[in-house]
Design a protein around this motif. Structure first.
Motif, short mmCIF file in Angstrom:
data_model
loop_
_atom_site.label_atom_id
_atom_site.label_comp_id
_atom_site.label_asym_id
_atom_site.label_seq_id
_atom_site.Cartn_x
_atom_site.Cartn_y
_atom_site.Cartn_z
N TYR A 232 -4.94 -7.32 -5.31
CA TYR A 232 -5.06 -5.89 -5.03
C TYR A 232 -4.22 -5.49 -3.82
O TYR A 232 -4.00 -6.29 -2.90
CB TYR A 232 -6.52 -5.51 -4.78
N SER A 233 -3.80 -4.23 -3.84
CA SER A 233 -3.04 -3.68 -2.72
C SER A 233 -3.51 -2.26 -2.47
O SER A 233 -3.47 -1.42 -3.39
CB SER A 233 -1.55 -3.70 -3.00
N TYR A 234 -3.97 -1.97 -1.26
CA TYR A 234 -4.42 -0.62 -0.93
C TYR A 234 -3.27 0.29 -0.51
O TYR A 234 -3.50 1.46 -0.18
CB TYR A 234 -5.48 -0.66 0.17
N VAL A 235 -2.03 -0.21 -0.54
CA VAL A 235 -0.86 0.62 -0.28
C VAL A 235 0.01 0.74 -1.54
O VAL A 235 1.15 1.19 -1.47
CB VAL A 235 -0.02 0.07 0.89
N GLY A 236 -0.53 0.31 -2.69
CA GLY A 236 0.25 0.35 -3.91
C GLY A 236 1.34 -0.71 -3.90
O GLY A 236 1.13 -1.84 -3.46
N THR A 237 2.52 -0.34 -4.35
CA THR A 237 3.66 -1.26 -4.31
C THR A 237 4.53 -1.03 -3.09
O THR A 237 5.56 -1.69 -2.93
CB THR A 237 4.51 -1.09 -5.59
N SER A 238 4.15 -0.10 -2.23
CA SER A 238 4.91 0.13 -0.98
C SER A 238 4.42 -0.84 0.09
O SER A 238 3.49 -1.61 -0.12
CB SER A 238 4.74 1.58 -0.51
N ARG A 239 5.02 -0.79 1.25
CA ARG A 239 4.71 -1.76 2.30
C ARG A 239 3.59 -1.30 3.22
O ARG A 239 2.78 -2.10 3.67
CB ARG A 239 5.97 -2.06 3.12
N GLN A 240 3.55 0.00 3.53
CA GLN A 240 2.56 0.46 4.50
C GLN A 240 2.38 1.97 4.37
O GLN A 240 3.09 2.65 3.62
CB GLN A 240 3.00 0.12 5.92
N PHE A 241 1.37 2.46 5.11
CA PHE A 241 1.11 3.90 5.17
C PHE A 241 2.05 4.57 6.18
O PHE A 241 2.43 3.97 7.18
CB PHE A 241 -0.32 4.18 5.63
N ASP A 242 2.40 5.81 5.88
CA ASP A 242 3.07 6.66 6.86
C ASP A 242 2.04 7.69 7.31
O ASP A 242 1.84 8.72 6.65
CB ASP A 242 4.30 7.34 6.25
#
Length: 535
Positions: A232-242
């Motif tokens: 699982y990834s809580y940022v989707g396929t991106s690296r981080q939150f902005d």
């Protein structure tokens, strides 16, 4: 001890180009093997003392055994087939301790420590003695063994298999085997009468040991399949939150005004048959209609999501979805929602005008109780229409919304970027609303204190959740190396059921970890943004 000192030659000093040095344990073992009968006798002599050098020599002997991907009960059978245990308890303890260290070294992901491996190994010895001691009239039952052998990371299902495997046939030493004159390993003929007679199939453990049989052929899956990483990834396929972009979306999103439902005016008394007109008191003014202000929703995101959960039969083909800081609204009437979307997309106004009528969402979720994830292990159900040439790209558009009650809703967004945007904004709203750290226009000391307190709690919870993940992973790895020597008609079904149960449990643990990680990252970045604004 005197016998051991007489039979075991002393250590010697070796003179060479590098000067004098003591023998290494390996060199000592090679020299002793020429003076003593065999390694089995050497082990009995070495364990008679607690000398550190003798313990090192015993370790060299154990290092010759490869127990990788062996269940501990079969590993012990393999060890005791070639090495005979001494008679005294203290000496047995030293041998079992050396065995536990070697087994833990070969399989580091199964037991928490060497002590746990030692406890299980010793319990197997005791069970073997209890089961095959002719003078023992009261045999230990399976429930008793499971209750008495409670070790962290060893599930009851595993202990039950250990009990069946040990009570199936006794431990055998190679000299005892050869003394019988029978060149075939012990088989089902060695079972005792108290073992269940309902068995349909059995496996000879010593054939597996002597023939170096591939144990994976006896398992439903390879041990490598029992170490699932966090998918699982809580940022989707991106690296981080902005955080700056997310904060701006929720603070400056379009405000949707919703008109309250109109009140039905009561019919005049003249229109009601047989109505009696009652005069109003002089002090009471006639009723006046109240002016109701429209309800305001600040929208951070809106769009269409396609549900792909095959378990729900009655589901719309698409949902219209509105996201605010505290709620997620779902609409089945896609035609009406498309019209609303078109109006929202074509306006640059801060407040959407005119107010809309008939705001009736079909489902509502509170953001404080949900988490959005991208599941890298997800695969579309067979009933879902797919383009075979573009399956991988479509999988990268899927997000899973998990609630704290355990329910899961799986949606497909229109693109990978859209999926990442939904995941980021949903999780940003979830972290703030679940922590009661609602957005403010300017930084406040009260909100910063709240953020620090929540971050501290999340860090403690994260440590606890990671420990629980590791415990369940050890159980799953243990199931991966397990071999059932005693098989029934339901063995495969029971094994598959246990594997599915613990895999689901591990995945649920990973979701808990993602929940804590997500909230912690959002709050830490929010705190950094607050302090940056203040300075």
């Amino acid at each position: 001890m005197r016998v051991a000192q007489q039979l075991l030659p002393p250590r010697v000093r070796i003179t060479g180009t590098d000067g004098d040095r003591d023998e290494t344990p390996a060199e000592y073992l090679r020299r002793v093997e020429g003076a003593v009968v065999d390694r089995s006798t050497i082990v009995q002599l070495l364990c008679r003392t607690d000398d550190g050098f003798h313990a090192a020599v015993l370790k060299v002997i154990l290092d010759g055994f490869d127990f990788t991907n062996y269940p501990i009960d079969l590993a012990m059978r393999k060890f005791l087939y070639f090495v005979q245990l001494p008679k005294e308890t203290q000496q047995i303890d030293r041998v079992v301790d050396a065995f536990a260290k070697r087994y833990h070294y070969c399989n580091p992901g199964i037991y928490v420590s060497v002590d746990d491996a030692y406890i299980v190994a010793f319990s197997l010895l005791m069970l073997n003695t209890d089961a095959f001691n002719k003078s023992n009239k009261h045999k230990m039952q399976k429930a008793d063994y499971v209750r008495n052998t409670q070790v962290g990371g060893v599930a009851n299902e595993i202990l039950e298999v250990f009990f069946d495997n040990i009570t199936y046939t006794p431990f055998v030493h190679t000299q005892d085997h050869c003394a019988t004159g029978d060149q075939t390993p012990p088989t089902l003929r060695q079972r005792r009468s108290f073992v269940s007679r309902s068995l349909k199939e059995t496996i000879d453990p010593y054939s597996l040991i002597l023939l170096d049989y591939d144990l994976n052929e006896l398992r439903l899956s390879s041990p490598a399949d029992f170490t699932p990483e966090d998918p699982y990834s809580y940022v989707g396929t991106s690296r981080q939150f902005d955080v700056e972009v997310l904060r701006d979306a929720f603070l400056n999103g379009t405000v949707l005004r919703i008109m309250p439902p109109r009140r039905i005016q009561p019919a005049p008394l003249a229109a009601i048959p047989n109505a009696i007109a009652m005069p109003l008191p002089v002090s009471m003014p006639p009723p006046r209609e109240r002016h109701q202000e429209p309800k305001k929703l600040r929208l951070a995101k809106f769009g269409l999501l396609t549900p792909v959960d095959a378990r729900r039969k009655k589901r719309p083909r698409q949902w219209g979805v509105l996201l605010t800081l505290t709620h997620l609204y779902f609409f089945k009437n896609v035609t009406w929602f498309r019209g609303l979307m078109e109006q929202l997309q074509n306006t640059d106004a801060y407040v959407f005008s005119p107010p809309i009528q008939g705001f009736h969402p079909d489902e509502i979720m509170e953001t404080s109780s949900i988490l959005a994830l991208h599941d890298a292990s997800y695969r579309f159900p067979s009933s879902f229409p797919l383009s075979p040439a573009n399956t991988d790209a479509q999988l990268r558009t899927v997000l899973t919304v998990v609630s704290k009650t355990g329910s899961r809703d799986i949606f497909q967004a229109s693109s990978e970027d859209e999926m990442n945007d939904w995941v980021a904004k949903l999780n940003y709203a979830a972290a703030l609303s679940s922590s009661c750290a609602y957005l403010r226009v300017g930084p406040t000391a009260e909100r910063q204190s709240l953020l620090r307190d929540k971050i501290g709690v999340l860090e403690e919870n994260l440590v606890h959740d990671m420990q629980r993940v590791e415990e369940d992973l050890r159980t799953l790895r243990h199931l991966g190396v397990l071999v059932r020597l005693v098989r029934t008609e339901n063995s495969d079904a029971d094994e598959r059921k246990a594997i599915i149960k613990w895999r689901e449990r591990v995945l649920n643990r990973w979701i808990d970890v993602e929940w804590e990680r997500c909230a912690r990252e959002v709050l830490v970045k929010e705190l950094d943004a607050e302090t940056g604004l203040q300075t």
